[in-house]
Design a protein around this motif. Structure first.
Motif, PDB file in Angstrom:
ATOM      1  N   THR A 257       0.817  -1.222   0.000  1.00 45.82           N
ATOM      2  CA  THR A 257       0.000   0.000   0.000  1.00 45.82           C
ATOM      3  C   THR A 257       0.848   1.269   0.000  1.00 45.82           C
ATOM      4  O   THR A 257       0.371   2.336  -0.365  1.00 45.82           O
ATOM      5  CB  THR A 257      -0.932   0.027   1.225  1.00 45.82           C
ATOM      6  OG1 THR A 257      -0.138  -0.041   2.426  1.00 45.82           O
ATOM      7  CG2 THR A 257      -1.905  -1.148   1.187  1.00 45.82           C
ATOM      8  N   LYS A 258       2.116   1.128   0.379  1.00 46.79           N
ATOM      9  CA  LYS A 258       2.983   2.312   0.466  1.00 46.79           C
ATOM     10  C   LYS A 258       4.439   1.887   0.335  1.00 46.79           C
ATOM     11  O   LYS A 258       4.838   0.837   0.844  1.00 46.79           O
ATOM     12  CB  LYS A 258       2.754   3.002   1.821  1.00 46.79           C
ATOM     13  CG  LYS A 258       3.445   4.332   2.015  1.00 46.79           C
ATOM     14  CD  LYS A 258       3.074   4.897   3.387  1.00 46.79           C
ATOM     15  CE  LYS A 258       3.740   6.218   3.671  1.00 46.79           C
ATOM     16  NZ  LYS A 258       3.428   6.704   5.037  1.00 46.79           N
ATOM     17  N   LYS A 259       5.224   2.710  -0.364  1.00 47.16           N
ATOM     18  CA  LYS A 259       6.663   2.457  -0.502  1.00 47.16           C
ATOM     19  C   LYS A 259       7.401   3.757  -0.240  1.00 47.16           C
ATOM     20  O   LYS A 259       7.079   4.797  -0.820  1.00 47.16           O
ATOM     21  CB  LYS A 259       6.973   1.944  -1.909  1.00 47.16           C
ATOM     22  CG  LYS A 259       8.473   1.822  -2.215  1.00 47.16           C
ATOM     23  CD  LYS A 259       8.701   1.586  -3.697  1.00 47.16           C
ATOM     24  CE  LYS A 259      10.149   1.819  -4.082  1.00 47.16           C
ATOM     25  NZ  LYS A 259      10.369   1.716  -5.530  1.00 47.16           N
ATOM     26  N   GLU A 260       8.395   3.664   0.661  1.00 44.44           N
ATOM     27  CA  GLU A 260       9.202   4.836   0.986  1.00 44.44           C
ATOM     28  C   GLU A 260      10.673   4.478   0.849  1.00 44.44           C
ATOM     29  O   GLU A 260      11.060   3.315   1.029  1.00 44.44           O
ATOM     30  CB  GLU A 260       8.953   5.294   2.421  1.00 44.44           C
ATOM     31  CG  GLU A 260       7.535   5.746   2.713  1.00 44.44           C
ATOM     32  CD  GLU A 260       7.355   6.075   4.187  1.00 44.44           C
ATOM     33  OE1 GLU A 260       7.381   7.266   4.519  1.00 44.44           O
ATOM     34  OE2 GLU A 260       7.222   5.132   4.989  1.00 44.44           O
ATOM     35  N   LYS A 261      11.495   5.480   0.593  1.00 39.51           N
ATOM     36  CA  LYS A 261      12.938   5.260   0.512  1.00 39.51           C
ATOM     37  C   LYS A 261      13.494   5.027   1.913  1.00 39.51           C
ATOM     38  O   LYS A 261      13.101   5.700   2.866  1.00 39.51           O
ATOM     39  CB  LYS A 261      13.586   6.488  -0.112  1.00 39.51           C
ATOM     40  CG  LYS A 261      15.050   6.319  -0.440  1.00 39.51           C
ATOM     41  CD  LYS A 261      15.588   7.578  -1.112  1.00 39.51           C
ATOM     42  CE  LYS A 261      17.058   7.413  -1.461  1.00 39.51           C
ATOM     43  NZ  LYS A 261      17.911   7.096  -0.319  1.00 39.51           N
ATOM     44  N   HIS A 262      14.382   4.070   2.042  1.00 40.20           N
ATOM     45  CA  HIS A 262      15.043   3.819   3.324  1.00 40.20           C
ATOM     46  C   HIS A 262      15.989   4.982   3.614  1.00 40.20           C
ATOM     47  O   HIS A 262      16.772   5.385   2.746  1.00 40.20           O
ATOM     48  CB  HIS A 262      15.819   2.498   3.250  1.00 40.20           C
ATOM     49  CG  HIS A 262      16.276   1.979   4.570  1.00 40.20           C
ATOM     50  ND1 HIS A 262      17.185   2.646   5.355  1.00 40.20           N
ATOM     51  CD2 HIS A 262      15.955   0.837   5.251  1.00 40.20           C
ATOM     52  CE1 HIS A 262      17.418   1.942   6.454  1.00 40.20           C
ATOM     53  NE2 HIS A 262      16.675   0.843   6.422  1.00 40.20           N
ATOM     54  N   PRO A 263      15.948   5.550   4.825  1.00 36.45           N
ATOM     55  CA  PRO A 263      16.788   6.722   5.117  1.00 36.45           C
ATOM     56  C   PRO A 263      18.284   6.418   5.177  1.00 36.45           C
ATOM     57  O   PRO A 263      19.096   7.334   5.021  1.00 36.45           O
ATOM     58  CB  PRO A 263      16.275   7.183   6.488  1.00 36.45           C
ATOM     59  CG  PRO A 263      15.682   5.957   7.108  1.00 36.45           C
ATOM     60  CD  PRO A 263      15.106   5.176   5.972  1.00 36.45           C
TER      61      PRO A 263
ATOM     62  N   ALA B  80      19.878   3.605   3.469  1.00 39.66           N
ATOM     63  CA  ALA B  80      20.362   2.683   2.436  1.00 39.66           C
ATOM     64  C   ALA B  80      19.701   3.002   1.104  1.00 39.66           C
ATOM     65  O   ALA B  80      18.477   2.956   0.991  1.00 39.66           O
ATOM     66  CB  ALA B  80      20.078   1.241   2.841  1.00 39.66           C
ATOM     67  N   ASP B  81      20.525   3.302   0.104  1.00 40.48           N
ATOM     68  CA  ASP B  81      20.005   3.707  -1.206  1.00 40.48           C
ATOM     69  C   ASP B  81      19.208   2.621  -1.909  1.00 40.48           C
ATOM     70  O   ASP B  81      18.262   2.908  -2.644  1.00 40.48           O
ATOM     71  CB  ASP B  81      21.159   4.139  -2.118  1.00 40.48           C
ATOM     72  CG  ASP B  81      21.802   5.448  -1.656  1.00 40.48           C
ATOM     73  OD1 ASP B  81      21.135   6.189  -0.901  1.00 40.48           O
ATOM     74  OD2 ASP B  81      22.959   5.702  -2.035  1.00 40.48           O
ATOM     75  N   LYS B  82      19.593   1.348  -1.697  1.00 44.94           N
ATOM     76  CA  LYS B  82      18.963   0.260  -2.457  1.00 44.94           C
ATOM     77  C   LYS B  82      17.839  -0.437  -1.698  1.00 44.94           C
ATOM     78  O   LYS B  82      17.308  -1.441  -2.164  1.00 44.94           O
ATOM     79  CB  LYS B  82      20.029  -0.761  -2.867  1.00 44.94           C
ATOM     80  CG  LYS B  82      21.037  -0.187  -3.858  1.00 44.94           C
ATOM     81  CD  LYS B  82      22.007  -1.242  -4.325  1.00 44.94           C
ATOM     82  CE  LYS B  82      22.973  -0.650  -5.357  1.00 44.94           C
ATOM     83  NZ  LYS B  82      23.946  -1.652  -5.844  1.00 44.94           N
ATOM     84  N   LEU B  83      17.462   0.098  -0.537  1.00 44.73           N
ATOM     85  CA  LEU B  83      16.384  -0.519   0.238  1.00 44.73           C
ATOM     86  C   LEU B  83      15.151   0.381   0.258  1.00 44.73           C
ATOM     87  O   LEU B  83      15.255   1.604   0.258  1.00 44.73           O
ATOM     88  CB  LEU B  83      16.838  -0.779   1.681  1.00 44.73           C
ATOM     89  CG  LEU B  83      17.968  -1.793   1.887  1.00 44.73           C
ATOM     90  CD1 LEU B  83      18.303  -1.910   3.365  1.00 44.73           C
ATOM     91  CD2 LEU B  83      17.604  -3.152   1.315  1.00 44.73           C
ATOM     92  N   SER B  84      13.981  -0.258   0.282  1.00 41.41           N
ATOM     93  CA  SER B  84      12.708   0.466   0.392  1.00 41.41           C
ATOM     94  C   SER B  84      11.967  -0.006   1.632  1.00 41.41           C
ATOM     95  O   SER B  84      12.078  -1.172   2.028  1.00 41.41           O
ATOM     96  CB  SER B  84      11.835   0.198  -0.836  1.00 41.41           C
ATOM     97  OG  SER B  84      12.481   0.603  -2.023  1.00 41.41           O
ATOM     98  N   ILE B  85      11.216   0.896   2.237  1.00 42.32           N
ATOM     99  CA  ILE B  85      10.358   0.535   3.372  1.00 42.32           C
ATOM    100  C   ILE B  85       8.941   0.413   2.830  1.00 42.32           C
ATOM    101  O   ILE B  85       8.371   1.388   2.341  1.00 42.32           O
ATOM    102  CB  ILE B  85      10.412   1.600   4.486  1.00 42.32           C
ATOM    103  CG1 ILE B  85      11.860   1.803   4.946  1.00 42.32           C
ATOM    104  CG2 ILE B  85       9.528   1.196   5.657  1.00 42.32           C
ATOM    105  CD1 ILE B  85      12.045   2.988   5.870  1.00 42.32           C
ATOM    106  N   CYS B  86       8.398  -0.801   2.904  1.00 39.60           N
ATOM    107  CA  CYS B  86       7.078  -1.064   2.327  1.00 39.60           C
ATOM    108  C   CYS B  86       6.047  -1.316   3.427  1.00 39.60           C
ATOM    109  O   CYS B  86       6.323  -2.044   4.389  1.00 39.60           O
ATOM    110  CB  CYS B  86       7.130  -2.273   1.410  1.00 39.60           C
ATOM    111  SG  CYS B  86       8.262  -2.082   0.018  1.00 39.60           S
TER     112      CYS B  86
END
Length: 201
Positions: free
Chosen positions: A102-108, A110-116
């Motif tokens: 439902t939501k994807k944010e950039k990890h603060p 790590a450039d290659k990780l997303s917070i979902c």
């Protein structure tokens, strides 16, 4: 509860993991063909080893990802036959389910990780994901905490670069699906997949 059985690797022994927590030190009690492993500090039962497992359990049905009521019943009977006064409390809910990102944010950190943020039906969980193709709006396969991957890895609550993560969004390769692509990326399901239902290979 997670089961491991590899007759070629370790012989006719069923390894039963009852918790995903790691114990620093353990105590061991034996009851015939059953070895019970307890956390030394809390005395919590954390694992069981069942020797000569094929006598007690239908080992041909141990290859699936999900635990069945039939196997739990056979295991409980094996404990009683060996004089182990242990009552198993087992969560039989599916561990591989359809989720909706439902939501994807950039990890603060790590450039290659997303917070979902992922809706898995009965709850919404936060999962840190490194797949380049993950995005909001997708239907995906989620391995919940407690799931055992085909590789044998157990999914635990984790913290990745300082951000909590509860579960894993899976690729076809991680799920050991036939003809899984080699390139990195999660498995994206059809939009009509029903959130919260068990994922069947």
């Amino acid at each position: 509860m997670n089961l491991f059985y590899n007759v070629n690797g370790i012989g006719d022994v069923l390894l039963v993991q009852l918790t995903t927590a790691r114990s620093q030190s353990v105590t061991i009690k034996s009851y015939g063909d059953v070895t019970a492993i307890h956390d030394e500090t809390s005395d919590e039962l954390v694992a069981l080893n069942l020797f000569h497992a094929s006598i007690y359990v239908d080992v041909e049905k141990l290859s699936g990802d999900e635990l069945s009521e039939e196997i739990v019943k056979q295991l409980q009977e094996a404990l009683h036959k060996n004089g182990a006064d242990i009552q198993l409390e087992v969560d039989l809910s599916p561990k591989f389910v359809v989720g909706h990102v439902t939501k994807k944010e950039k990890h603060p950190n790590a450039d290659k990780l997303s917070i979902c943020t992922v809706d898995i039906g009965d709850e919404t969980v936060q999962i840190v994901c490194g797949a380049p193709n993950v995005d909001a709006g997708q239907k995906v396969v989620v391995a919940k905490v407690g799931a055992v991957m085909p590789s044998g890895m157990v999914i635990r609550d984790a913290e990745l670069r300082g951000v909590a993560s509860a579960g894993m969004i899976c690729s076809a390769k991680e799920l050991a699906l036939p003809d899984a692509p080699e390139e990195k990326g999660i498995l994206v399901l059809n939009s009509d997949a029903v959130v919260g239902t068990s994922f069947k290979k």
